[in-house]
Design an enzyme around this catalytic site. Sequence first.
Site, PDB file in Angstrom:
ATOM      1  N   SER A  99      12.140   6.541  14.877  1.00  0.00           N
ATOM      2  CA  SER A  99      12.787   5.436  15.589  1.00  0.00           C
ATOM      3  C   SER A  99      14.159   5.211  14.955  1.00  0.00           C
ATOM      4  O   SER A  99      14.527   5.895  14.007  1.00  0.00           O
ATOM      5  CB  SER A  99      11.935   4.183  15.535  1.00  0.00           C
ATOM      6  N   GLU A 130      26.766   5.289  22.309  1.00  0.00           N
ATOM      7  CA  GLU A 130      26.015   5.396  23.574  1.00  0.00           C
ATOM      8  C   GLU A 130      25.276   4.090  23.835  1.00  0.00           C
ATOM      9  O   GLU A 130      24.951   3.373  22.900  1.00  0.00           O
ATOM     10  CB  GLU A 130      24.930   6.493  23.455  1.00  0.00           C
ATOM     11  N   LYS A 132      22.086   1.826  24.364  1.00  0.00           N
ATOM     12  CA  LYS A 132      20.682   1.955  23.975  1.00  0.00           C
ATOM     13  C   LYS A 132      19.866   1.547  25.202  1.00  0.00           C
ATOM     14  O   LYS A 132      19.815   0.369  25.557  1.00  0.00           O
ATOM     15  CB  LYS A 132      20.362   1.070  22.778  1.00  0.00           C
ATOM     16  N   ASP A 134      16.860   0.657  27.570  1.00  0.00           N
ATOM     17  CA  ASP A 134      15.627  -0.088  27.316  1.00  0.00           C
ATOM     18  C   ASP A 134      14.555   0.410  28.282  1.00  0.00           C
ATOM     19  O   ASP A 134      14.349  -0.153  29.354  1.00  0.00           O
ATOM     20  CB  ASP A 134      15.895  -1.582  27.508  1.00  0.00           C
ATOM     21  N   GLU A 193      15.337   8.737  27.847  1.00  0.00           N
ATOM     22  CA  GLU A 193      14.692   7.459  28.135  1.00  0.00           C
ATOM     23  C   GLU A 193      14.431   7.370  29.635  1.00  0.00           C
ATOM     24  O   GLU A 193      15.357   7.587  30.438  1.00  0.00           O
ATOM     25  CB  GLU A 193      15.645   6.337  27.705  1.00  0.00           C
ATOM     26  N   TYR A 245      19.387  11.943  26.123  1.00  0.00           N
ATOM     27  CA  TYR A 245      20.397  11.588  25.122  1.00  0.00           C
ATOM     28  C   TYR A 245      20.384  12.448  23.861  1.00  0.00           C
ATOM     29  O   TYR A 245      21.208  12.245  22.989  1.00  0.00           O
ATOM     30  CB  TYR A 245      20.326  10.109  24.762  1.00  0.00           C
ATOM     31  N   LYS A 310      25.843   7.380  16.612  1.00  0.00           N
ATOM     32  CA  LYS A 310      25.299   8.610  16.023  1.00  0.00           C
ATOM     33  C   LYS A 310      26.425   9.425  15.416  1.00  0.00           C
ATOM     34  O   LYS A 310      27.499   9.543  16.034  1.00  0.00           O
ATOM     35  CB  LYS A 310      24.655   9.473  17.101  1.00  0.00           C
ATOM     36  N   LYS A 334      21.804  -3.821  18.014  1.00  0.00           N
ATOM     37  CA  LYS A 334      21.144  -4.441  19.164  1.00  0.00           C
ATOM     38  C   LYS A 334      21.838  -5.731  19.581  1.00  0.00           C
ATOM     39  O   LYS A 334      22.380  -6.459  18.758  1.00  0.00           O
ATOM     40  CB  LYS A 334      19.688  -4.753  18.802  1.00  0.00           C
ATOM     41  N   CYS A 427       9.382 -45.961  12.919  1.00  0.00           N
ATOM     42  CA  CYS A 427      10.164 -44.972  12.176  1.00  0.00           C
ATOM     43  C   CYS A 427       9.254 -44.304  11.145  1.00  0.00           C
ATOM     44  O   CYS A 427       8.586 -45.006  10.373  1.00  0.00           O
ATOM     45  CB  CYS A 427      11.333 -45.655  11.465  1.00  0.00           C
ATOM     46  N   CYS A 430      10.662 -45.606   7.505  1.00  0.00           N
ATOM     47  CA  CYS A 430      10.637 -46.988   7.018  1.00  0.00           C
ATOM     48  C   CYS A 430       9.640 -47.856   7.779  1.00  0.00           C
ATOM     49  O   CYS A 430       9.519 -49.044   7.500  1.00  0.00           O
ATOM     50  CB  CYS A 430      12.039 -47.588   7.088  1.00  0.00           C
ATOM     51  N   CYS A 445      16.116 -45.701  14.996  1.00  0.00           N
ATOM     52  CA  CYS A 445      15.645 -46.633  13.983  1.00  0.00           C
ATOM     53  C   CYS A 445      16.858 -47.503  13.665  1.00  0.00           C
ATOM     54  O   CYS A 445      17.900 -46.990  13.247  1.00  0.00           O
ATOM     55  CB  CYS A 445      15.195 -45.870  12.733  1.00  0.00           C
ATOM     56  N   CYS A 450      17.113 -48.263   6.216  1.00  0.00           N
ATOM     57  CA  CYS A 450      16.160 -47.144   6.294  1.00  0.00           C
ATOM     58  C   CYS A 450      16.598 -46.024   5.355  1.00  0.00           C
ATOM     59  O   CYS A 450      17.724 -45.528   5.435  1.00  0.00           O
ATOM     60  CB  CYS A 450      16.075 -46.634   7.733  1.00  0.00           C
TER      61      CYS A 450
END
Length: 686
Positions: A99, A130, A132, A134, A193, A245, A310, A334, A427, A430, A445, A450
């Site tokens: 991969s 190039e 990629k 999918d 692909e 590819y 590449k 990516k 709250c 507090c 609040c 607080c």
Amino acid sequence: MKRPDDLKPKINVNDIKETSVAQKNAELLRETIRYHNYRYYIKNDPIISDDEYDKLYATLIDLEEKFPQLKSENSPTQKVGGEILDEFEEKSHPTPMLSLESVFKKEKVIDFFHSFEKESHIDSFEIACEPKYDGAAVEIIYKNGVLNSAVTRGDGTKGEIITENIKTIPELPLKLIGYEDKNFTDQIVVRGEVVMFKNDFNMLNDRRMKNGEDMFANPRNAAAGSLKQLDSSITANRPLHIFIYEFTNAGETEIGKHTDALKKLKSLGLPINDSEVRTVDDSDDMINYHSELANRRKTIKYEIDGTVFKLNSLDQRKDIGSTSSHPKWAIAYKFEPKRTTTKLKDIDIQVGRTGKITPVAILEKVELGGVEISRASLHNFRIIRDKDIRVGDYVVIKRSGGVIPQIVKPIKDRRKKTNKVSIPGKCPACQSELMVSDDLKQIYCTNIKCKAQLVQSLVHFASKEAMDINGLGKETSEVLINEEIIENMSDIYNLKKNDLLELDRFDHKRATNLLDEIKNSKNNKFSNFLYGLGIPMVGKHLSQVLSKKFKDINSIMQSDIKTLSKINDIGPTVAESITNFFQNDKNKHEISTIIDKGMDLENKLYSNTNGKLQRLTFVFTGELSNWNRDEAKSIVEKKGARATSSVSSETDYLVVGSNPGSKLDEAQKLPVKTISEDEFVQMIKG
Ligand code: IVH
């Protein structure tokens, strides 16, 4: 590929009696059809009409039916059909299908580029860029020019044989064009692909929906699912395409470069997406390729999820080698994934420095775009109610442009045991009653004492971009406030060493360091102080805008909405927020205490006495002969002016060096005064 003499050989199947004549005509038709396939799918330049093509194809089918002994696996008619399998057989890949290492940051791409510069035996190199794709990865082997097998990636070592299915892809030749004449390697191993175009995917899903069938989640799943059909006539009905590819064993040939390998494959009739391949020798160009691709992503027919870079030289690839999982000569940059799913474990209720109550999603850890995410913004309780988000739900989360991830929706179909989220009445810090707006969008609040609000204010005040007090983070702030060592933000300037030493987390050294940091913060820039105050709607940019317009804190405190609204970038709502903030007694008290403690709230930009450049804003464009940008910037700052990176109506001078960029056009449009480097030199001499 050689063009046949006759583009439409006229063959009358009824007249053919002898097998040898049939054989000759079948071959003639096959070659002609292959040529038209090549013109249509590979060159994208057909020279006969679809009708004419269909007639040729039908003649070949007739002939093969009349003379079944002539049927050949490589005939263009064999694209559809084949027997239905019980299961897929497996086959090992000649070399493992590794991969790619994925990165999400451009710095990593630049590191990848520089990694080759460090190699002593590499003098110069090119990178092929190039898309990629999918889709689903496959390996296809041609033996003596004939498609022999197609195998899925599987576990990388071996995959499933899907030869019959791959043959259904129209543009993929069963026989390579002109292979015999090319005196080439016996076996050609290519990888590519398989994709489904976006519009085909939508049509397929529409059809499936109408037929009550399950829909595919995305084109990748549709492509992969279609390849995994035991009955290849089903695959044939799925509109698949392929991009080749890689020519894996190109090293056995004379070919030296990946891009030449692609050219060669194209000349053999294989589908190569060469118009998208670019070679570069500079990391900036790699990043530019990626940005251009990202900009066009929506308009591209098929799904892509990034760029593959590449090394182009096949010899250099061999030198660089691979790890056990990925080649070191290639990388995938990516696009930020837009969405992922995870479980909503809890909802945390946060009290902001203005008392605003915000729900924050606590998520089961998940990676999105290379970053681990465990919290997401939920904005307000109205959204929780409208989207019916419940604790225990699986939720879709998204990140866009690096901002805090957000919850898009709960996945109700995955819902099991969940708890509805209740609107807080008190709250969490507090316990005082909360003020809840009717639409549930605003919950506050209102207790000015607080402690949670004070913690947030202090953390913001001490943060790097504000007063930059190292060592005064959330935990320390909480301890100081909960132990009632400080009750107001300004109390930090009263802290004594003994106060700190009473606390477990402080020893001598740590206490001294923190007190030093607090002391040093008094010399911070005016704009940092303004930002640190946490005026609602005033972030870093507006703090700088204000610091440029006013000579000290008192002049800001005394200005009214009308005056403030006249400032560029400050509208009436922000102006009102600023005046409200400074009218508040508590805030006024805090500021005067801080001034009493020796905080220098004179605007240093203006207090700089060094001359003419006070209050001015400079922008530089082009190359300067005397200094680089940083040096020029520091010169103007020393003279009491500032340098910014872009031209706006706030700019007083654009200093134009040689080869100026687009800033010059912008300055002329606005208009902003432009001066040469020489004029600038005269100016700073003053
Ligand atoms: S080259 C040794 N080029 O990305 C790696 N792969 O993780 C050789 N992919 O499933 C792969 N587009 O199928 C290469 N232009 C492209 C690609 C590409 C998509 C896929 C590949 C594999 C994954 C790598």
